[in-house]
Design a protein around this motif. Structure first.
Motif, PDB file in Angstrom:
ATOM      1  N   LEU A  65     -64.216  51.867  34.761  1.00  0.00           N
ATOM      2  CA  LEU A  65     -64.600  52.866  33.770  1.00  0.00           C
ATOM      3  C   LEU A  65     -63.624  54.029  33.688  1.00  0.00           C
ATOM      4  O   LEU A  65     -63.920  55.034  33.041  1.00  0.00           O
ATOM      5  N   LEU A  66     -62.475  53.905  34.336  1.00  0.00           N
ATOM      6  CA  LEU A  66     -61.481  54.981  34.309  1.00  0.00           C
ATOM      7  C   LEU A  66     -60.280  54.509  33.493  1.00  0.00           C
ATOM      8  O   LEU A  66     -59.742  53.432  33.741  1.00  0.00           O
ATOM      9  N   PRO A  67     -59.830  55.298  32.494  1.00  0.00           N
ATOM     10  CA  PRO A  67     -58.772  54.811  31.602  1.00  0.00           C
ATOM     11  C   PRO A  67     -57.413  54.666  32.256  1.00  0.00           C
ATOM     12  O   PRO A  67     -56.613  53.823  31.856  1.00  0.00           O
ATOM     13  N   GLY A  68     -57.112  55.476  33.294  1.00  0.00           N
ATOM     14  CA  GLY A  68     -55.768  55.469  33.855  1.00  0.00           C
ATOM     15  C   GLY A  68     -55.443  54.295  34.750  1.00  0.00           C
ATOM     16  O   GLY A  68     -54.280  53.920  34.916  1.00  0.00           O
ATOM     17  N   ILE A  69     -56.463  53.680  35.357  1.00  0.00           N
ATOM     18  CA  ILE A  69     -56.238  52.573  36.264  1.00  0.00           C
ATOM     19  C   ILE A  69     -57.471  51.672  36.245  1.00  0.00           C
ATOM     20  O   ILE A  69     -58.606  52.157  36.216  1.00  0.00           O
ATOM     21  N   GLY A  70     -57.242  50.370  36.229  1.00  0.00           N
ATOM     22  CA  GLY A  70     -58.343  49.424  36.119  1.00  0.00           C
ATOM     23  C   GLY A  70     -58.729  48.829  37.459  1.00  0.00           C
ATOM     24  O   GLY A  70     -57.987  48.902  38.442  1.00  0.00           O
ATOM     25  N   ILE A  71     -59.893  48.199  37.481  1.00  0.00           N
ATOM     26  CA  ILE A  71     -60.403  47.625  38.716  1.00  0.00           C
ATOM     27  C   ILE A  71     -59.490  46.532  39.266  1.00  0.00           C
ATOM     28  O   ILE A  71     -59.411  46.312  40.465  1.00  0.00           O
ATOM     29  N   HIS A  90     -57.942  59.930  41.900  1.00  0.00           N
ATOM     30  CA  HIS A  90     -58.176  61.375  41.887  1.00  0.00           C
ATOM     31  C   HIS A  90     -56.861  62.119  41.649  1.00  0.00           C
ATOM     32  O   HIS A  90     -56.327  62.763  42.539  1.00  0.00           O
ATOM     33  N   ALA A  91     -56.343  62.013  40.461  1.00  0.00           N
ATOM     34  CA  ALA A  91     -55.094  62.709  40.139  1.00  0.00           C
ATOM     35  C   ALA A  91     -55.364  64.194  39.916  1.00  0.00           C
ATOM     36  O   ALA A  91     -56.437  64.586  39.455  1.00  0.00           O
ATOM     37  N   HIS A  92     -54.379  65.032  40.258  1.00  0.00           N
ATOM     38  CA  HIS A  92     -54.487  66.464  39.985  1.00  0.00           C
ATOM     39  C   HIS A  92     -54.592  66.667  38.474  1.00  0.00           C
ATOM     40  O   HIS A  92     -53.952  65.942  37.694  1.00  0.00           O
ATOM     41  N   PRO A  93     -55.382  67.623  38.018  1.00  0.00           N
ATOM     42  CA  PRO A  93     -55.525  67.851  36.570  1.00  0.00           C
ATOM     43  C   PRO A  93     -54.202  68.075  35.849  1.00  0.00           C
ATOM     44  O   PRO A  93     -54.103  67.807  34.641  1.00  0.00           O
ATOM     45  N   LEU A  94     -53.197  68.583  36.555  1.00  0.00           N
ATOM     46  CA  LEU A  94     -51.873  68.788  35.941  1.00  0.00           C
ATOM     47  C   LEU A  94     -50.885  67.709  36.347  1.00  0.00           C
ATOM     48  O   LEU A  94     -49.711  67.761  35.955  1.00  0.00           O
ATOM     49  N   GLY A  95     -51.349  66.725  37.117  1.00  0.00           N
ATOM     50  CA  GLY A  95     -50.432  65.715  37.626  1.00  0.00           C
ATOM     51  C   GLY A  95     -49.677  66.232  38.834  1.00  0.00           C
ATOM     52  O   GLY A  95     -49.839  67.377  39.265  1.00  0.00           O
ATOM     53  N   SER A  96     -48.842  65.374  39.391  1.00  0.00           N
ATOM     54  CA  SER A  96     -47.981  65.741  40.510  1.00  0.00           C
ATOM     55  C   SER A  96     -46.548  65.381  40.139  1.00  0.00           C
ATOM     56  O   SER A  96     -46.261  65.112  38.971  1.00  0.00           O
ATOM     57  N   ARG A  97     -45.656  65.359  41.109  1.00  0.00           N
ATOM     58  CA  ARG A  97     -44.246  65.180  40.762  1.00  0.00           C
ATOM     59  C   ARG A  97     -43.992  63.882  39.986  1.00  0.00           C
ATOM     60  O   ARG A  97     -43.286  63.877  38.972  1.00  0.00           O
ATOM     61  N   PHE A  98     -44.550  62.788  40.441  1.00  0.00           N
ATOM     62  CA  PHE A  98     -44.284  61.507  39.780  1.00  0.00           C
ATOM     63  C   PHE A  98     -45.556  60.827  39.272  1.00  0.00           C
ATOM     64  O   PHE A  98     -45.690  59.613  39.318  1.00  0.00           O
ATOM     65  N   ASN A  99     -46.478  61.615  38.794  1.00  0.00           N
ATOM     66  CA  ASN A  99     -47.645  61.059  38.102  1.00  0.00           C
ATOM     67  C   ASN A  99     -48.263  62.113  37.211  1.00  0.00           C
ATOM     68  O   ASN A  99     -48.144  63.314  37.473  1.00  0.00           O
ATOM     69  N   GLY A 100     -48.903  61.653  36.156  1.00  0.00           N
ATOM     70  CA  GLY A 100     -49.592  62.548  35.255  1.00  0.00           C
ATOM     71  C   GLY A 100     -51.039  62.731  35.666  1.00  0.00           C
ATOM     72  O   GLY A 100     -51.466  62.265  36.729  1.00  0.00           O
ATOM     73  N   VAL A 169     -41.724  68.459  34.797  1.00  0.00           N
ATOM     74  CA  VAL A 169     -41.564  67.924  33.445  1.00  0.00           C
ATOM     75  C   VAL A 169     -40.684  66.681  33.453  1.00  0.00           C
ATOM     76  O   VAL A 169     -41.074  65.616  32.944  1.00  0.00           O
ATOM     77  N   ALA A 170     -39.496  66.785  34.016  1.00  0.00           N
ATOM     78  CA  ALA A 170     -38.584  65.650  34.023  1.00  0.00           C
ATOM     79  C   ALA A 170     -39.109  64.516  34.894  1.00  0.00           C
ATOM     80  O   ALA A 170     -39.019  63.336  34.520  1.00  0.00           O
ATOM     81  N   SER A 171     -39.668  64.841  36.049  1.00  0.00           N
ATOM     82  CA  SER A 171     -40.116  63.794  36.969  1.00  0.00           C
ATOM     83  C   SER A 171     -41.322  63.036  36.416  1.00  0.00           C
ATOM     84  O   SER A 171     -41.411  61.810  36.557  1.00  0.00           O
ATOM     85  N   GLN A 172     -42.240  63.737  35.748  1.00  0.00           N
ATOM     86  CA  GLN A 172     -43.367  63.030  35.152  1.00  0.00           C
ATOM     87  C   GLN A 172     -42.918  62.168  33.972  1.00  0.00           C
ATOM     88  O   GLN A 172     -43.477  61.092  33.732  1.00  0.00           O
ATOM     89  N   GLY A 173     -41.916  62.635  33.256  1.00  0.00           N
ATOM     90  CA  GLY A 173     -41.370  61.817  32.182  1.00  0.00           C
ATOM     91  C   GLY A 173     -40.759  60.533  32.703  1.00  0.00           C
ATOM     92  O   GLY A 173     -40.959  59.453  32.133  1.00  0.00           O
ATOM     93  N   GLU A 176     -43.500  58.093  33.817  1.00  0.00           N
ATOM     94  CA  GLU A 176     -44.115  57.392  32.690  1.00  0.00           C
ATOM     95  C   GLU A 176     -43.259  56.217  32.255  1.00  0.00           C
ATOM     96  O   GLU A 176     -43.769  55.114  31.989  1.00  0.00           O
ATOM     97  N   GLU A 177     -41.939  56.434  32.193  1.00  0.00           N
ATOM     98  CA  GLU A 177     -41.038  55.338  31.844  1.00  0.00           C
ATOM     99  C   GLU A 177     -41.097  54.218  32.878  1.00  0.00           C
ATOM    100  O   GLU A 177     -41.117  53.031  32.527  1.00  0.00           O
ATOM    101  N   LEU A 178     -41.133  54.593  34.138  1.00  0.00           N
ATOM    102  CA  LEU A 178     -41.165  53.593  35.200  1.00  0.00           C
ATOM    103  C   LEU A 178     -42.450  52.775  35.150  1.00  0.00           C
ATOM    104  O   LEU A 178     -42.425  51.541  35.306  1.00  0.00           O
ATOM    105  N   LEU A 179     -43.572  53.433  34.939  1.00  0.00           N
ATOM    106  CA  LEU A 179     -44.835  52.704  34.847  1.00  0.00           C
ATOM    107  C   LEU A 179     -44.825  51.724  33.684  1.00  0.00           C
ATOM    108  O   LEU A 179     -45.276  50.582  33.812  1.00  0.00           O
TER     109      LEU A 179
END
Length: 232
Positions: A65-71, A90-100, A169-173, A176-179
């Motif tokens: 039931l979570l959009p970011g990652i499936g069972i 449980h991602a941080h609301p602002l994301g972290s260095r390499f995740n949103g 900003v750059a690391s989260q970008g 996203e490309e890597l994922l």
């Protein structure tokens, strides 16, 4: 400068045992929930847990039931699987260095001192923001082994912006490309400790042989550098 869009870091086979991830002891797998402290009886406790579970991202993900990652990506039936799944749910609301904000990652350090430095820095930022400069917290050292082909930005100047000390900003970008490209994760130099190495794993199944190590006490006494010692 950061690599051009579509330009990904080199991939290398990374094999590293005994990586370190420090997690607050209050989240320890199998530990008594802090919610139990405010419940007057068993019936009240069940009601509180039902309310808490309704907003628990890990439980939502484990029920698809979570959009970011499936069972289908989560792990079950292995030691500390809840601890592993929680890192991605449980991602941080602002994301972290390499995740949103929608999907977490398993962050770990090759060296214990690096993991301690990362924790000390980020917690001091939180304490400073609220003017609470004296605190004592305990963290459990969860060790894990990794063996896989990960993207590597160590000694790669194309991705220097991803190591900015005050911007994700750059690391989260890049993340996203890597994922989107199916990356398993990446290794990178620690921003908080010279010559330290960190790892961000994007796939729960790659967090292998998780076991719980020592518990460490971090004591801040008005300075950014805490006193750190093990519990007895």
């Amino acid at each position: 400068m950061t690599g051009e869009p579509g330009t990904l870091p080199d991939v290398r086979l990374i094999r590293r045992n005994d990586t370190h991830r420090l997690i607050p002891s209050k989240y320890s797998d199998g530990g008594a929930s802090v919610l139990a402290r405010i419940a007057g009886d068993d019936a009240h406790l069940r009601d509180i847990f039902d309310l808490d579970n309704a907003a628990n991202e890990r439980l939502l993900a484990e029920n698809d039931l979570l959009p970011g990652i499936g069972i289908h990506e989560l792990v079950f039936g292995v030691p500390f699987y809840r601890i592993v799944n929680a890192a991605f749910c449980h991602a941080h609301p602002l994301g972290s260095r390499f995740n949103g904000p929608d999907r977490g990652a398993w962050y770990a350090a090759f060296e214990l001192a690096t993991s301690q430095a990362e924790i000390a820095f980020h917690k001091w930022v939180e304490l400073s923001e609220v003017g609470w400069l004296e605190e004592e917290l305990t963290y459990d050292d969860y060790r894990a082994d990794f063996s896989g082909e990960l993207h590597d930005i160590r000694s790669d100047d194309r991705f220097a912006d991803c190591l900015a000390p005050d911007s994700y900003v750059a690391s989260q970008g890049l993340a996203e490309e890597l994922l989107q490209a199916g990356s398993l994760g990446l290794v990178y130099p620690s921003v908080r400790r010279a010559r330290g190495t960190c790892l961000a794993c994007f796939r729960p199944a790659l967090v292998m042989n998780v076991r719980k190590g020592p518990t460490y006490v971090f004591r801040w006494e008005g300075r950014a550098e805490p006193i750190v010692f093990t519990t007895t």
